[in-house]
Write a protein that holds these residues in place. Structure first.
Motif, short mmCIF file in Angstrom:
data_model
loop_
_atom_site.label_atom_id
_atom_site.label_comp_id
_atom_site.label_asym_id
_atom_site.label_seq_id
_atom_site.Cartn_x
_atom_site.Cartn_y
_atom_site.Cartn_z
N ARG A 54 32.34 38.21 48.25
CA ARG A 54 33.87 38.65 48.38
C ARG A 54 34.14 39.74 49.27
O ARG A 54 33.15 40.77 49.24
CB ARG A 54 34.21 39.32 46.95
CG ARG A 54 35.00 38.21 45.89
CD ARG A 54 35.12 39.08 44.64
NE ARG A 54 36.59 39.62 44.68
CZ ARG A 54 37.47 39.39 44.13
NH1 ARG A 54 37.61 38.04 43.69
NH2 ARG A 54 38.63 39.97 44.13
N PRO A 55 35.16 39.65 50.08
CA PRO A 55 34.98 40.94 51.03
C PRO A 55 35.12 42.37 50.57
O PRO A 55 34.68 43.32 50.80
CB PRO A 55 36.34 40.57 51.94
CG PRO A 55 36.75 39.33 51.66
CD PRO A 55 36.16 38.94 50.46
N ILE A 56 35.86 42.30 49.15
CA ILE A 56 36.26 43.48 48.65
C ILE A 56 35.83 43.26 47.11
O ILE A 56 36.66 42.37 46.45
CB ILE A 56 37.78 44.19 48.59
CG1 ILE A 56 38.15 44.58 50.01
CG2 ILE A 56 37.77 45.27 47.96
CD1 ILE A 56 39.54 44.85 50.21
N LYS A 57 34.84 43.89 46.85
CA LYS A 57 34.49 43.56 45.31
C LYS A 57 35.22 44.24 44.25
O LYS A 57 36.05 45.10 44.63
CB LYS A 57 33.03 44.13 45.20
CG LYS A 57 31.96 43.76 46.08
CD LYS A 57 31.42 42.31 45.66
CE LYS A 57 30.62 41.58 46.64
NZ LYS A 57 29.51 41.93 46.52
N LEU A 58 35.08 43.61 43.10
CA LEU A 58 36.24 44.20 42.17
C LEU A 58 36.14 45.62 41.80
O LEU A 58 37.11 46.15 41.63
CB LEU A 58 36.24 43.44 40.83
CG LEU A 58 35.95 41.64 40.84
CD1 LEU A 58 35.98 41.33 39.42
CD2 LEU A 58 37.64 41.49 41.33
#
Ligand code: PHE
Length: 442
Positions: A54-58
């Motif tokens: 994921r490009p931006i992690k949670l």
């Protein structure tokens, strides 16, 4: 971590995605920009690979409850321990070597967490980290080399093959913290910064959870006191309750001794919130050996470490009922956490859609592991599966074969499911139970 050691022989769910290429006949996987050759350890489903990239992690997504919890832990620690300087890390690559994840942490070679049924392997040498402790050695080294940090706080996504229910998901998030001390004077100074410290609180069970003999007992006691006082202060701050009640439990981790779990009393129940302990001396010494000059300061050094599961804290704090909700794109979820800062809101569940149940019975074989079955269901149902429960099992008196019946509960958090779509998923699951896990369906 403590399940019976066993190695699944068949890695059924190897990634079949665009990440896969062939180089000189070798199947290659590209993950986070790096190429890895597959081998018979590879057991990475494509759904997991997508999450790992994921490009931006949670935990880095603005206003995501996991990001809110991460920030609260960071702020609580920094404000409760003003004498210590922590390096903050939250962009660490999820692929680590087995050396980092296990060997450097002194995890025994036969430990169950190393098995293919518990861990997602890229290949024999590389895997998706199963805990943020995988970064301890490299970050301790960076910390010592920098000369300007006393420790670090590292948040990251971690991966474990596991059962399916409302609190287990193959990807979750942890925060690792480490604080190093060079000397008794160093820890004495650090203790003066923390309020209301009771030196008697750091008891430990000498027999099963011993202090390390290399350390001066007084020094080690003070480090445990600093650890326990810091953890209690962080928890009081996160839960905004100065009267929060605690229970310390002696436990075992291969990389700390003594080791503890911290429980908090929450709505009348004791709930475990973190694992921690005094870092094993060999870990610090092994980090030190390649940098002999810089390490001199830490020759008699000592440190503590903790690991906190972010989902666990967020679920308690905000009353989130199902771990899958962290992965939803539904605005009805995310709008409730917009700009909440330090408010402890209670999640207001939107309507629950009806479940669809499907049962399957089969004869098991010697290689069968429940986690392989869970993985198979996830591969086809993704987040439509809420729960997989063993509802019946028996051993045939003559053949000695074991039969198991599992109930799969399918439910979407966003819409009504059609029976026909679930039938198709279940058909695929059953087909793979036969063809890939080699089980006899009853
Ligand atoms: N890595 C441990 C786990 O995942 C938690 C832990 C971290 C324990 C640091 C001790 C020290 O369960």
């Amino acid at each position: 971590m403590l399940k019976i050691a066993r190695r699944a022989q068949n890695a059924f769910a190897t990634a079949k995605s665009s990440n896969q290429e062939s180089l000189n006949g070798l199947r290659m996987l590209q993950i986070c920009g790096k190429q890895y050759a597959c081998d018979d350890w590879t057991n990475l489903p494509s759904s997991i690979l997508i999450k790992a990239q994921r490009p931006i992690k949670l935990h880095n997504s603005l206003d995501h409850p996991l990001q809110v919890v991460k920030k609260r832990i960071q702020n609580a620690l920094i404000s409760s321990d003003t004498c210590s300087k922590y390096a903050i890390r939250d962009e660490l690559d999820p692929v680590v070597s087995a050396v980092q994840n296990f060997d450097q942490l002194l995890v025994p070679t036969d430990h169950v967490s190393r098995s293919k049924s518990d861990t997602y392997y890229v290949n024999e040498k590389y895997l998706l980290r199963t805990h943020t402790s995988a970064h301890q050695s490299e970050l301790i080294s960076e910390c010592i080399m920098s000369g300007s940090y006393d420790g670090f706080l590292a948040a990251a996504d971690v991966y474990r093959r596991d059962e399916i229910d409302s609190v287990h998901y193959p990807v979750f998030h942890q925060m690792e913290g480490v604080r190093l001390f060079k000397s008794v004077q160093d820890v004495t100074r650090a203790l003066q910064c923390i309020q209301n410290v009771d030196l008697e609180t750091a008891s430990c069970n000498q027999v099963e959870n011993p202090r390390q003999s290399v350390h001066d007992p007084k020094f080690q006691h003070m480090v445990s006191v600093h650890l326990k006082a810091t953890m209690e202060s962080v928890m009081k701050s996160i839960f905004q309750n100065p009267n929060l009640q605690f229970r310390w439990i002696d436990t075992y981790f291969p990389f700390t001794s003594p080791s503890y779990e911290l429980e908090i009393l929450w709505h009348g129940k004791w709930i475990e919130v973190l694992g921690c302990g005094v870092v094993r001396d060999e870990i610090i010494k092994n980090v030190a050996s390649p940098h002999q000059i810089q390490i001199n300061d830490y020759n008699n050094g000592i440190g503590w470490a903790f690991g906190i599961g972010l989902e666990r804290i967020a679920m308690i704090l905000f009353n989130i009922p199902d771990i899958r909700l962290f992965w939803t794109d539904d605005e009805r979820f995310h709008s409730q956490f917009k700009g909440i800062d330090n408010r402890n809101i209670q999640f207001n569940p939107y309507s629950k859609y009806p479940p669809v149940y499907k049962d399957v019975s089969f004869w098991t074989n010697a290689q069968f592991h429940e986690n392989d079955f869970a993985e198979l269901v996830r591969e086809y149902a993704d987040d439509l599966v809420e729960n997989v429960t063993l509802i019946d099992s028996f051993t045939h008196p003559k053949s000695g074969r074991e039969s198991r019946c599992y109930r799969v509960l399918y439910r979407s958090m966003e819409r009504n499911l059609l029976n026909t779509e679930i039938d198709k998923i279940q058909e695929q699951v059953v087909k793979n139970l036969k063809d890939v896990l080699n089980l006899d369906i009853r």
